[in-house]
Every structure is written in C-alpha cells, then in structure tokens.
Scaffold this motif. Structure first.
Motif, mmCIF file in Angstrom:
data_model
loop_
_atom_site.group_PDB
_atom_site.id
_atom_site.type_symbol
_atom_site.label_atom_id
_atom_site.label_comp_id
_atom_site.label_asym_id
_atom_site.label_seq_id
_atom_site.Cartn_x
_atom_site.Cartn_y
_atom_site.Cartn_z
ATOM 1 N N ALA A 1 66.778 144.735 110.256
ATOM 2 C CA ALA A 1 66.684 143.623 111.537
ATOM 3 C C ALA A 1 67.980 143.646 111.781
ATOM 4 O O ALA A 1 69.300 143.627 111.193
ATOM 5 C CB ALA A 1 66.315 142.281 110.978
ATOM 6 N N SER B 1 69.753 141.384 113.294
ATOM 7 C CA SER B 1 70.524 140.246 113.321
ATOM 8 C C SER B 1 71.160 140.137 111.692
ATOM 9 O O SER B 1 72.339 139.543 111.552
ATOM 10 C CB SER B 1 69.580 138.986 113.409
ATOM 11 N N PRO C 1 64.350 136.317 111.090
ATOM 12 C CA PRO C 1 63.003 136.795 111.552
ATOM 13 C C PRO C 1 61.899 136.355 111.170
ATOM 14 O O PRO C 1 60.831 136.024 112.171
ATOM 15 C CB PRO C 1 63.120 138.428 111.461
ATOM 16 N N GLN D 1 61.489 133.007 112.700
ATOM 17 C CA GLN D 1 61.106 133.074 114.154
ATOM 18 C C GLN D 1 59.587 133.419 114.401
ATOM 19 O O GLN D 1 58.978 133.053 115.401
ATOM 20 C CB GLN D 1 62.055 134.174 114.623
ATOM 21 N N GLN E 1 66.527 140.809 121.571
ATOM 22 C CA GLN E 1 65.339 140.384 120.786
ATOM 23 C C GLN E 1 64.092 141.147 120.625
ATOM 24 O O GLN E 1 63.139 140.641 119.993
ATOM 25 C CB GLN E 1 65.053 138.825 121.230
ATOM 26 N N HIS F 1 62.735 141.603 116.916
ATOM 27 C CA HIS F 1 62.408 140.775 116.102
ATOM 28 C C HIS F 1 60.704 140.217 116.612
ATOM 29 O O HIS F 1 59.712 139.742 116.013
ATOM 30 C CB HIS F 1 63.122 139.202 116.471
#
Length: 324
Positions: A108, A110, A129, A132, A150, A153
């Motif tokens: 990911a 992030s 994630p 989320q 994004q 994700h």
C-alpha cells in the motif's frame, strides 16, 4: 438510488484546497436526486499521526462546521463521527484483517511512502486500508469519490470484500466503485506546490479578515518591478484569483498583468477582496457553527442515530457467517 460515502480525517481545519477540490464537489453530488451521501469524520484514522485528544476534538468541530457552512444537508444525508460507531468499525475491521494478505498491506502506498523510516511507522498506518475498507463496506456504499492517490485503497477494499463474499458463498458486502474525477483541479499553495496542511502552505478562508490577508501576502511571486508587464500564467496569485472570479474579472486582472503598472500587492489585495465576497455566506455560517458547538453536536449525534441501524445490520451479516 446511489449510495455515496466520503470520509474526512480530523487532522486540521479544511483549507481552500479542500474546499474547492473536495467539499464543494461532494456537496453538489449529494444534492442530485436519487443520491444519498454518507459523510463521516474519520477521527480514528487520525490517530495514525495525531494523538492529542483536545486537538482532534477541535479539528472535528472545525471540519463539521465547514461542511455545514457550505450547505451539506444533514436531513437528506448521513453525517457522523467514525469514533461514535467504533464498535462496528473496529469489529468489522478485525474480521477483514483476518482475510487480508500481508503483502497487500505491505504494498500500500500509505505504508510504502513512509516505510523508509520504519521507526515512525505504527501498526495503525500499516492496517489503515483495512479500517478504510470497514468504513466503506459497513454502509453498503456503492460510490467512493476519491483522488487518484486513493485509487489503490478502493481497489484493496474491492478485493477484500470479494474475498469475504467468496468465503461466505454469498454477497455479504456490496462491492464499491471508485469515482475518480480526472478533472479535479489542483489548488496551488502559497509556495506554488499543491496546497497541503503537511506543507503548511495553505490558505484558511475562515480566518478573520486581517489574518486572511496576512496569509495571502505570503504567496510567493517573482521580482518583476511594479511598472513592468507580468506573466499571469506563472503567477500563483493570479491562478488562485481565476479559480474564484467571474470570466470578466479574470480577464480584467489578466490585462492588468500584461500592460504593467500593476503590482503583485495589488493582485493580492484583489484576491483578498474576492475571497471575502465569494465566501461571505460560508464564513458567516462557519462562525455561527464554531461558536455554537452544541448545534454541531446535535447534528452529528442525530446522524449517528440514523446510521447505526445500517452498520448493525451489515455487521450482523458478517457475524452470522462466523456463527457469533
């Protein structure tokens, strides 16, 4: 009916970039007949980087006040705090954690963007994630408006939901779609980079008039003398002005730049006046809400009461699979 979900971290007060790039487009989407919007303040997500409870509380009020100031309809839609429904979000997150492959999370953005400094990476950031995904799947959301950064994700959310559905051999979760608006404008900050809280280059349109002018005066410009022509195509102040102004106002400022005798100070003063006019109603409403936190609290609490049965029903479907 299209069910749309948007989450906003409570990491700070919304700035001009957030307002033009996210808040106003989301509110317009929520107004379309047949759409229902779920707007939540992602205060649990904020804990990956901010752990000061008083600051999170203050930021939450500011974010809520901004959305209300721009006309988000809390009667038609759903307006709530993630933390007030934490039992549902975190329980579902655990179920999803247990079917999410480690390599997926390690890949990911992030996580990867910060993994070079592993000492600063916490487990919350790594599993971000999955929380989320729980935020989205819990409310049977169909459309998730996000920026390009994004997109990954949302693809992960789709993969996780699909894995769960195949495991359960029935559709426990709705598979959401990402809504990527390729035409979303990039709002420049005072230094010319994308406006961002992390870069501290933002403009807070809710500041008192004098403080707002001070922020605008920080906009970087070149050293072209007052009397010389200037290039509007490369000037940050002109770019920001043109985002708010009418075509004829933009044309007038463009002509002033080209003909010379018009300084950047004049342009910044014009931008200040434009912002005060353009955001007059929103600034007044924001001041009302931020000075009446009980009104914000009432609207959020009502939204949380409305949304809880949906979360309970979805979590029940997941629990039923495990015979819990």
């Amino acid at each position: 009916m299209m069910r749309i979900l948007t989450g906003i971290q409570s990491s700070g007060k919304p700035h001009l970039g957030n307002i033009l790039g996210a808040i106003l487009p989301a509110i317009e989407l929520s107004k379309k007949p047949g759409n229902e919007s779920f707007l939540f303040i992602a205060d649990l997500h904020t804990l990956t980087s901010l752990r000061d409870g008083e600051q999170i509380r203050s930021n939450t009020l500011s974010i809520a006040a901004a959305w209300l100031a721009f006309g988000f309809d809390t009667d038609k839609n759903y307006f709530y705090r993630q933390s007030k429904l934490a039992a549902y979000h975190t329980e579902l997150m655990w179920y999803l954690n247990c079917i999410t492959p480690f390599p997926m999370l390690a890949n990911a953005h992030s996580f990867k963007d910060k993994s070079a400094q592993m000492a600063q990476v916490n487990a919350g950031l790594f599993t971000y994630p999955v929380l989320q995904a729980a935020d989205i799947l819990l409310y049977d959301a169909e459309l998730i408006p996000v920026g390009k950064d994004q997109r990954q994700h949302i693809e992960m959310t789709r993969d996780i939901a699909g894995t769960f559905n195949r495991m359960a051999q029935k559709d426990i979760f709705v598979i959401p779609e990402a809504a990527i608006n390729e035409s979303v404008m990039t709002i420049p900050g005072v230094d010319g980079n994308k406006m961002s809280k992390s870069l501290n280059n933002y403009i807070d349109i809710f500041l008192p008039e004098k403080d707002l002018l001070k922020q605008i005066k920080k906009i970087e410009s070149d050293s072209t003398p007052l009397e010389d022509p200037k290039d509007p195509a490369t000037d940050i102040t002109f770019k920001l002005f043109s985002l708010l102004a009418l075509p004829e106002e933009t044309a007038e400022m463009h002509a002033n730049y080209i003909q010379g005798g018009y300084g950047y100070g004049h342009a910044k003063q014009a931008l200040h006046e434009m912002m005060l006019r353009y955001f007059k109603d929103a600034r007044e409403k924001f001041d009302f809400y931020i000075n009446n936190p009980d009104v914000i609290e009432e609207k959020l609490a009502e939204g949380e009461r409305k949304v809880e049965p949906i979360a309970k029903q979805t979590l029940g479907r997941a629990r039923e699979h495990f015979k819990f």
